[in-house]
Structures are given as C-alpha cells and as structure tokens.
Write a protein that holds these residues in place. Structure first.
Motif, PDB file in Angstrom:
ATOM      1  N   GLY A  31       0.342  -1.242   0.115  1.00 41.60           N
ATOM      2  CA  GLY A  31      -0.271  -0.750   0.280  1.00 41.60           C
ATOM      3  C   GLY A  31       0.947   1.555   0.075  1.00 41.60           C
ATOM      4  O   GLY A  31       1.997   0.921   0.483  1.00 41.60           O
ATOM      5  N   PRO A  32       0.367   2.286  -0.315  1.00 46.61           N
ATOM      6  CA  PRO A  32      -1.065   2.305  -0.742  1.00 46.61           C
ATOM      7  C   PRO A  32      -1.295   2.170  -2.347  1.00 46.61           C
ATOM      8  O   PRO A  32      -0.173   2.564  -2.860  1.00 46.61           O
ATOM      9  CB  PRO A  32      -1.447   3.983  -0.573  1.00 46.61           C
ATOM     10  N   LEU A  33      -2.612   2.058  -2.402  1.00 47.35           N
ATOM     11  CA  LEU A  33      -2.844   2.227  -3.846  1.00 47.35           C
ATOM     12  C   LEU A  33      -3.690   3.466  -4.420  1.00 47.35           C
ATOM     13  O   LEU A  33      -4.457   3.322  -4.036  1.00 47.35           O
ATOM     14  CB  LEU A  33      -3.578   0.935  -4.582  1.00 47.35           C
ATOM     15  N   ILE A  34      -3.015   4.408  -5.300  1.00 51.21           N
ATOM     16  CA  ILE A  34      -3.338   5.810  -4.829  1.00 51.21           C
ATOM     17  C   ILE A  34      -4.216   5.973  -6.807  1.00 51.21           C
ATOM     18  O   ILE A  34      -3.710   6.284  -7.590  1.00 51.21           O
ATOM     19  CB  ILE A  34      -2.484   6.374  -5.214  1.00 51.21           C
ATOM     20  N   HIS A  64       2.175   1.002  -5.260  1.00 50.68           N
ATOM     21  CA  HIS A  64       3.295   0.264  -4.661  1.00 50.68           C
ATOM     22  C   HIS A  64       4.228  -0.651  -4.880  1.00 50.68           C
ATOM     23  O   HIS A  64       2.949  -0.993  -4.522  1.00 50.68           O
ATOM     24  CB  HIS A  64       3.378   1.761  -3.416  1.00 50.68           C
ATOM     25  N   PHE A  65       5.039  -1.366  -4.745  1.00 54.68           N
ATOM     26  CA  PHE A  65       5.762  -2.198  -4.357  1.00 54.68           C
ATOM     27  C   PHE A  65       6.501  -2.284  -3.830  1.00 54.68           C
ATOM     28  O   PHE A  65       7.485  -1.569  -2.969  1.00 54.68           O
ATOM     29  CB  PHE A  65       5.958  -2.889  -6.073  1.00 54.68           C
ATOM     30  N   THR A  66       6.934  -3.703  -2.576  1.00 55.60           N
ATOM     31  CA  THR A  66       8.234  -4.064  -1.976  1.00 55.60           C
ATOM     32  C   THR A  66       8.503  -5.098  -2.821  1.00 55.60           C
ATOM     33  O   THR A  66       8.108  -5.657  -2.912  1.00 55.60           O
ATOM     34  CB  THR A  66       7.231  -4.265  -0.500  1.00 55.60           C
ATOM     35  N   ILE A  67      10.148  -5.190  -3.122  1.00 56.93           N
ATOM     36  CA  ILE A  67      10.872  -6.144  -2.408  1.00 56.93           C
ATOM     37  C   ILE A  67      11.556  -6.272  -2.578  1.00 56.93           C
ATOM     38  O   ILE A  67      12.394  -5.278  -1.073  1.00 56.93           O
ATOM     39  CB  ILE A  67      11.644  -5.163  -4.051  1.00 56.93           C
ATOM     40  N   GLN A  68      11.457  -7.322  -1.546  1.00 59.02           N
ATOM     41  CA  GLN A  68      12.673  -8.448  -1.018  1.00 59.02           C
ATOM     42  C   GLN A  68      13.603  -8.788  -0.715  1.00 59.02           C
ATOM     43  O   GLN A  68      13.676  -9.713  -1.660  1.00 59.02           O
ATOM     44  CB  GLN A  68      11.451  -8.108   0.531  1.00 59.02           C
ATOM     45  N   ALA A  69      15.204  -8.765  -0.282  1.00 56.73           N
ATOM     46  CA  ALA A  69      16.144  -9.701  -1.040  1.00 56.73           C
ATOM     47  C   ALA A  69      16.375 -10.519   0.771  1.00 56.73           C
ATOM     48  O   ALA A  69      16.345 -10.010   1.385  1.00 56.73           O
ATOM     49  CB  ALA A  69      17.623  -8.549  -1.164  1.00 56.73           C
ATOM     50  N   VAL A  70      16.398 -11.949  -0.098  1.00 54.37           N
ATOM     51  CA  VAL A  70      16.831 -12.491   1.415  1.00 54.37           C
ATOM     52  C   VAL A  70      17.339 -13.716   1.023  1.00 54.37           C
ATOM     53  O   VAL A  70      17.474 -14.446  -0.542  1.00 54.37           O
ATOM     54  CB  VAL A  70      14.836 -13.850   1.356  1.00 54.37           C
ATOM     55  N   ALA A  71      18.667 -13.424   2.078  1.00 54.88           N
ATOM     56  CA  ALA A  71      19.917 -14.300   2.069  1.00 54.88           C
ATOM     57  C   ALA A  71      19.412 -15.155   2.549  1.00 54.88           C
ATOM     58  O   ALA A  71      19.886 -15.138   4.278  1.00 54.88           O
ATOM     59  CB  ALA A  71      21.562 -13.352   1.499  1.00 54.88           C
ATOM     60  N   SER A 107      11.369   0.471  -1.253  1.00 53.96           N
ATOM     61  CA  SER A 107      10.170   0.507  -2.033  1.00 53.96           C
ATOM     62  C   SER A 107      10.209   0.704  -3.367  1.00 53.96           C
ATOM     63  O   SER A 107      11.360   1.786  -3.488  1.00 53.96           O
ATOM     64  CB  SER A 107       9.072   1.561  -1.229  1.00 53.96           C
ATOM     65  N   VAL A 108       9.081   0.886  -3.846  1.00 53.91           N
ATOM     66  CA  VAL A 108       9.067   1.371  -5.516  1.00 53.91           C
ATOM     67  C   VAL A 108       8.099   1.748  -5.533  1.00 53.91           C
ATOM     68  O   VAL A 108       6.811   1.334  -5.092  1.00 53.91           O
ATOM     69  CB  VAL A 108       9.061   0.031  -6.772  1.00 53.91           C
ATOM     70  N   ARG A 109       7.405   3.114  -6.643  1.00 52.01           N
ATOM     71  CA  ARG A 109       6.578   3.703  -7.148  1.00 52.01           C
ATOM     72  C   ARG A 109       6.235   3.246  -8.526  1.00 52.01           C
ATOM     73  O   ARG A 109       7.280   3.859  -9.343  1.00 52.01           O
ATOM     74  CB  ARG A 109       6.174   4.967  -6.745  1.00 52.01           C
ATOM     75  N   VAL A 110       5.356   3.146  -8.782  1.00 53.16           N
ATOM     76  CA  VAL A 110       4.525   2.781 -10.128  1.00 53.16           C
ATOM     77  C   VAL A 110       3.666   3.938 -10.759  1.00 53.16           C
ATOM     78  O   VAL A 110       2.575   3.860 -10.370  1.00 53.16           O
ATOM     79  CB  VAL A 110       4.677   1.334 -11.105  1.00 53.16           C
ATOM     80  N   LEU A 111       3.854   4.689 -11.918  1.00 53.66           N
ATOM     81  CA  LEU A 111       2.778   5.704 -11.853  1.00 53.66           C
ATOM     82  C   LEU A 111       1.999   5.563 -13.434  1.00 53.66           C
ATOM     83  O   LEU A 111       3.056   4.877 -14.178  1.00 53.66           O
ATOM     84  CB  LEU A 111       3.623   6.701 -11.942  1.00 53.66           C
ATOM     85  N   VAL A 112       1.079   4.657 -13.241  1.00 55.96           N
ATOM     86  CA  VAL A 112       0.151   4.214 -14.280  1.00 55.96           C
ATOM     87  C   VAL A 112      -0.519   5.360 -15.301  1.00 55.96           C
ATOM     88  O   VAL A 112      -1.427   5.661 -13.976  1.00 55.96           O
ATOM     89  CB  VAL A 112      -0.202   2.869 -14.027  1.00 55.96           C
ATOM     90  N   SER A 113      -0.803   6.191 -15.921  1.00 53.52           N
ATOM     91  CA  SER A 113      -2.206   7.366 -16.652  1.00 53.52           C
ATOM     92  C   SER A 113      -2.724   5.476 -17.476  1.00 53.52           C
ATOM     93  O   SER A 113      -2.127   4.626 -17.879  1.00 53.52           O
ATOM     94  CB  SER A 113      -1.171   8.252 -17.634  1.00 53.52           C
ATOM     95  N   SER A 114      -4.077   5.996 -17.432  1.00 52.23           N
ATOM     96  CA  SER A 114      -5.860   5.463 -17.908  1.00 52.23           C
ATOM     97  C   SER A 114      -5.994   6.005 -19.337  1.00 52.23           C
ATOM     98  O   SER A 114      -5.745   6.913 -18.858  1.00 52.23           O
ATOM     99  CB  SER A 114      -6.354   4.557 -17.127  1.00 52.23           C
TER     100      SER A 114
END
Length: 140
Positions: A42-45, A60-67, A133-140
C-alpha cells in the motif's frame, strides 16, 4: 492478466538483469539461496490527475532480498551489493533500468531501501533480509 500482474512481471524482467540472484514475481514463504521477490504494497492511489477518470494512478511495490544466513559475512556482502546505488547488482539501478516497464508505466521510482533484518523462515532456516519501496505511475 491484470495491470498489477503485468507490472509485477515487468518489474521482475528489470530485476532479472542482476546476475547474482534469482527473482520471483511472487512472495515466497521458504526461499532458497539468495532471492529477490516482490509484491504490491500500500497504498494504491487512484485519481492523481485532475479532470480524468481514473487518470494517473500510483501503485506501490515492495521488493525484498532474502539471503540464507549460512555464514557470518557472505549474505551481508551480497546484500551490500544489492543496496548499492549503482552497479550490476544494484536493485535501484535494475528497477529503474526501464522506467516505462515495457510501455506499461509512465515512470518507476525506487525511492528507498531499508536496513538489514534477521528472520527465521517456516523451514527453520535463518535469513538476512532487506526491502526496497517502489512507486509505479500509470495513466489510464
């Protein structure tokens, strides 16, 4: 597929350019070795642009590295490289390598990373993790 599923796939494609890790577009409960996995967070705006419906959205996306924490320093060395601002192992650089995600997005911003955390998975294996944390902007 849905837009969210398409964005996950495109983010995975960007992350696949990192040679030192495996990447999953789905969260994994018991990852093996060193892995990057991602999920929408979250959030999805919606309705970011005035006068349009639905207009510009922010996902919004979360990327997690696991080692796997098999010895004291090799997972830390790996995560240090992933946290770098630039370089062939930089998650930030890989995420932003195609800022349109193959034409799906208007922009992609990897805006922050966390520090290390220690955890024990469902399989009782100790792991070292960090998240972006990653934000992706998308237009429709």
């Amino acid at each position: 597929m849905s837009l969210i599923a398409d964005l996950r796939s495109a983010l995975k494609d960007n992350l696949d350019t990192i040679p030192s890790v495996n990447v999953s577009r789905f969260a994994m409960s018991s990852p093996k070795g060193t892995l990057l996995h991602l999920w929408p967070s979250g959030p999805l705006i919606y309705h970011q642009a005035f006068g349009t419906d639905p207009g510009l959205s922010e996902v919004h996306f979360t990327i997690q590295a696991v080692a796997e924490f098999s010895n004291d320093y090799s997972p830390q060395i790996t995560l240090d490289r992933l946290l770098d601002v630039t370089g062939e192992d930089s998650v930030r650089e890989a995420v932003e390598s195609d800022r349109t995600l193959g034409g799906l997005a208007d922009d992609v911003i990897c805006d922050q990373a966390g520090g290390y955390e220690f955890s024990v998975g469902l399989d009782n294996v100790a792991r070292l993790t960090t998240e972006w944390s990653v934000r992706v902007l998308v237009s429709s």
